[in-house]
Scaffold this active site. Structure first.
Site, PDB file in Angstrom:
ATOM      1  CB  SER A   1      -0.957   0.009   1.198  1.00  0.00           C
ATOM      2  OG  SER A   1      -0.240  -0.016   2.409  1.00  0.00           O
ATOM      3  CG  HIS A   2       2.249   3.187   2.385  1.00  0.00           C
ATOM      4  ND1 HIS A   2       1.365   2.337   2.998  1.00  0.00           N
ATOM      5  CD2 HIS A   2       1.752   4.433   2.553  1.00  0.00           C
ATOM      6  CE1 HIS A   2       0.376   3.033   3.533  1.00  0.00           C
ATOM      7  NE2 HIS A   2       0.584   4.301   3.281  1.00  0.00           N
TER       8      HIS A   2
ATOM      9  CG  ASP B   1      -4.095  -1.926   2.821  1.00  0.00           C
ATOM     10  OD1 ASP B   1      -3.394  -2.256   1.850  1.00  0.00           O
ATOM     11  OD2 ASP B   1      -3.681  -1.961   3.997  1.00  0.00           O
TER      12      ASP B   1
HETATM   13  P1  NDP Z   1      -1.252  -3.582   9.194  1.00  0.00           P
HETATM   14  O1  NDP Z   1      -2.535  -3.734   9.914  1.00  0.00           O
HETATM   15  O2  NDP Z   1      -1.042  -4.377   7.970  1.00  0.00           O
HETATM   16  O3  NDP Z   1      -0.030  -3.894  10.159  1.00  0.00           O
HETATM   17  C1  NDP Z   1       0.149  -3.134  11.331  1.00  0.00           C
HETATM   18  C2  NDP Z   1       1.310  -3.676  12.124  1.00  0.00           C
HETATM   19  O4  NDP Z   1       0.933  -4.931  12.690  1.00  0.00           O
HETATM   20  C3  NDP Z   1       2.550  -3.941  11.295  1.00  0.00           C
HETATM   21  O5  NDP Z   1       3.679  -3.623  12.049  1.00  0.00           O
HETATM   22  C4  NDP Z   1       2.465  -5.446  11.009  1.00  0.00           C
HETATM   23  O6  NDP Z   1       3.727  -6.059  10.794  1.00  0.00           O
HETATM   24  C5  NDP Z   1       1.832  -5.952  12.262  1.00  0.00           C
HETATM   25  N1  NDP Z   1       1.035  -7.160  12.053  1.00  0.00           N
HETATM   26  C6  NDP Z   1       0.193  -7.433  11.050  1.00  0.00           C
HETATM   27  N2  NDP Z   1      -0.393  -8.614  11.212  1.00  0.00           N
HETATM   28  C7  NDP Z   1       0.090  -9.119  12.379  1.00  0.00           C
HETATM   29  C8  NDP Z   1      -0.136 -10.321  13.119  1.00  0.00           C
HETATM   30  N3  NDP Z   1      -0.977 -11.245  12.673  1.00  0.00           N
HETATM   31  N4  NDP Z   1       0.530 -10.488  14.258  1.00  0.00           N
HETATM   32  C9  NDP Z   1       1.394  -9.555  14.720  1.00  0.00           C
HETATM   33  N5  NDP Z   1       1.651  -8.397  14.067  1.00  0.00           N
HETATM   34  C10 NDP Z   1       0.998  -8.179  12.915  1.00  0.00           C
HETATM   35  O7  NDP Z   1      -0.976  -2.033   8.868  1.00  0.00           O
HETATM   36  P2  NDP Z   1      -2.002  -0.883   8.512  1.00  0.00           P
HETATM   37  O8  NDP Z   1      -2.837  -1.363   7.388  1.00  0.00           O
HETATM   38  O9  NDP Z   1      -2.678  -0.397   9.721  1.00  0.00           O
HETATM   39  O10 NDP Z   1      -1.015   0.256   8.003  1.00  0.00           O
HETATM   40  C11 NDP Z   1      -0.261   0.036   6.831  1.00  0.00           C
HETATM   41  C12 NDP Z   1       0.703   1.162   6.606  1.00  0.00           C
HETATM   42  O11 NDP Z   1       0.015   2.328   6.239  1.00  0.00           O
HETATM   43  C13 NDP Z   1       1.580   1.554   7.773  1.00  0.00           C
HETATM   44  O12 NDP Z   1       2.925   1.399   7.356  1.00  0.00           O
HETATM   45  C14 NDP Z   1       1.273   3.027   8.015  1.00  0.00           C
HETATM   46  O13 NDP Z   1       2.400   3.827   8.374  1.00  0.00           O
HETATM   47  C15 NDP Z   1       0.759   3.441   6.671  1.00  0.00           C
HETATM   48  N6  NDP Z   1      -0.092   4.633   6.730  1.00  0.00           N
HETATM   49  C16 NDP Z   1       0.413   5.833   6.323  1.00  0.00           C
HETATM   50  C17 NDP Z   1      -0.361   6.963   6.365  1.00  0.00           C
HETATM   51  C18 NDP Z   1       0.182   8.293   5.972  1.00  0.00           C
HETATM   52  O14 NDP Z   1      -0.561   9.270   5.978  1.00  0.00           O
HETATM   53  N7  NDP Z   1       1.439   8.436   5.627  1.00  0.00           N
HETATM   54  C19 NDP Z   1      -1.760   6.920   6.799  1.00  0.00           C
HETATM   55  C20 NDP Z   1      -2.151   5.612   7.268  1.00  0.00           C
HETATM   56  C21 NDP Z   1      -1.358   4.518   7.207  1.00  0.00           C
HETATM   57  P3  NDP Z   1       4.221  -6.448   9.299  1.00  0.00           P
HETATM   58  O15 NDP Z   1       4.711  -5.181   8.713  1.00  0.00           O
HETATM   59  O16 NDP Z   1       5.283  -7.457   9.498  1.00  0.00           O
HETATM   60  O17 NDP Z   1       3.037  -7.000   8.577  1.00  0.00           O
END
Ligand code: NDP
Length: 336
Positions: free
Chosen positions: A46-47, A187
């Protein structure tokens, strides 16, 4: 479907060409290309290159200034400010990075308040290098009004991510990075593009009714915070930390309607750095390992960051997976 592999360096070079083509300075092109390629390499789809459309549209409509030169202000011994001057947040961080580390070594803790900045990426690329250098790092960014506060009826908050990174004894840092909305906006866009439904409870339509249709969320609807009132409070805190404290806009305060296609939120970013070497008792990294071991004993096999680190290894070994269509699209952007 993946049908080719490119090296990290090849992808960075291609992305740099695109950023330069769309009017950024060489330094900004280099910083953003590296950041975007890291996301693609780590499977943070997504990024990764998916965001190039948003970057280039924001630059083409002159919503963001790709030539902006950020300025640093010394607010207090442990408090640095950077005015990104309508440029991207990452060059603003790059400007202040060494000063922030110096202040953290001197004071034990320091913060960096970036304002008038655009952040369209994940936060972990900003923080992970700090943890690799032995610091604990926390960052918040607010975005654009697309999330309804718990109990409300219209969007006020952004998807408002928070990220945390900490060193361990073995060298692989603990990093989590997550939106405080039910899901990241990128996403939702990917789901819309792929014709996929959203998980129930993710968002509402234009009338405030629950929907699983990503197009209804994107076109007049909104996301919900994760975890009801608890996620909503964290998102509220992120607005305060990233906007009120930095001097940037709240997610609902900027107007990009005169720049159709603009995708980069014009807000602020806060980074707090802590010197883990000053921890009381045993070294912080050793204590971090103790916690990880205990979690593993309790049955945890998936840690935050693990998915990315696995993708990174695969990309390092085999190259970054792209489709021919994706590569062609990037090459078209590079020559537009
Ligand atoms: P996710 O829900 O995919 O993941 C959130 C965190 O949880 C990650 O560190 C991920 O690790 C971890 N994780 C995921 N699944 C599990 C699991 N089953 N058990 C343990 N840990 C888990 O992320 P989001 O969709 O909430 O966010 C995605 C990205 O979007 C982020 O990087 C965020 O910075 C970015 N974002 C940026 C914005 C902006 O304005 N610049 C705005 C909103 C979001 P892993 O990476 O290993 O999957």
């Amino acid at each position: 479907m993946t049908d080719l592999r490119v090296s990290f360096a090849e992808l960075v070079t291609l992305l740099e060409t695109i950023f330069l083509r769309f009017g950024t300075s060489e330094q900004t092109a280099s910083i953003l290309a590296d950041n975007c390629a890291r996301c693609e390499r780590d499977g943070a789809k997504s990024h990764g290159i998916f965001r190039m459309q948003g970057y280039t549209d924001s630059l083409a409509t002159r919503w963001v200034d790709g030539m902006a030169i950020p300025t640093i202000e010394d607010a207090a011994a442990g408090f640095l400010r950077v005015d990104a001057r309508n440029g991207f947040a990452q060059p603003a961080l790059a400007l202040a990075r060494e000063a922030l580390i110096d202040r953290t070594r001197t004071n034990g803790i320091a913060l960096l308040a970036i304002r008038n900045s655009h952040h369209l990426s994940a936060l972990w690329p900003d923080l992970e290098p700090f943890a690799e250098q032995g610091f604990i790092a926390l960052s918040t960014v607010n975005s654009f009004a697309c999330t309804v506060p718990h109990g409300g009826h219209s969007a006020v908050f952004g998807t408002n991510p928070v990220a945390f990174a900490a060193p361990t004894q073995t060298g692989t840092p603990i990093v989590f990075d997550m939106a405080t909305s039910s899901m990241a906006n990128g996403d939702v866009q990917i789901a819309a593009r792929n014709g996929q439904a959203l998980p129930p409870g993710s968002g509402v339509d234009t009338n405030g009714n629950p929907t699983i249709d990503p197009n209804e969320v994107l076109n007049g609807g909104a996301l919900l915070p994760f975890g009801g009132h608890k996620g909503s409070s964290i998102s509220m805190m992120i607005e305060l930390m990233s906007a009120a404290l930095t001097g940037g806009h709240y997610s609902f305060e900027f107007d990009w309607s005169g720049h159709p296609g603009a995708a980069t939120p014009y807000t602020g970013q806060l980074i707090i750095l802590i010197n883990a070497a000053l921890a009381g008792g045993a070294p912080f990294g050793v204590r971090a390992e103790t916690l990880i071991d205990q979690m593993q004993s309790a049955g945890v096999s998936r840690f935050p960051g693990q998915h990315r680190f696995a993708n990174r290894k695969s990309s390092d070994d085999l190259g970054i997976a792209l489709t021919t269509q994706e590569l062609n699209w990037l090459e078209t952007l590079a020559t537009r």
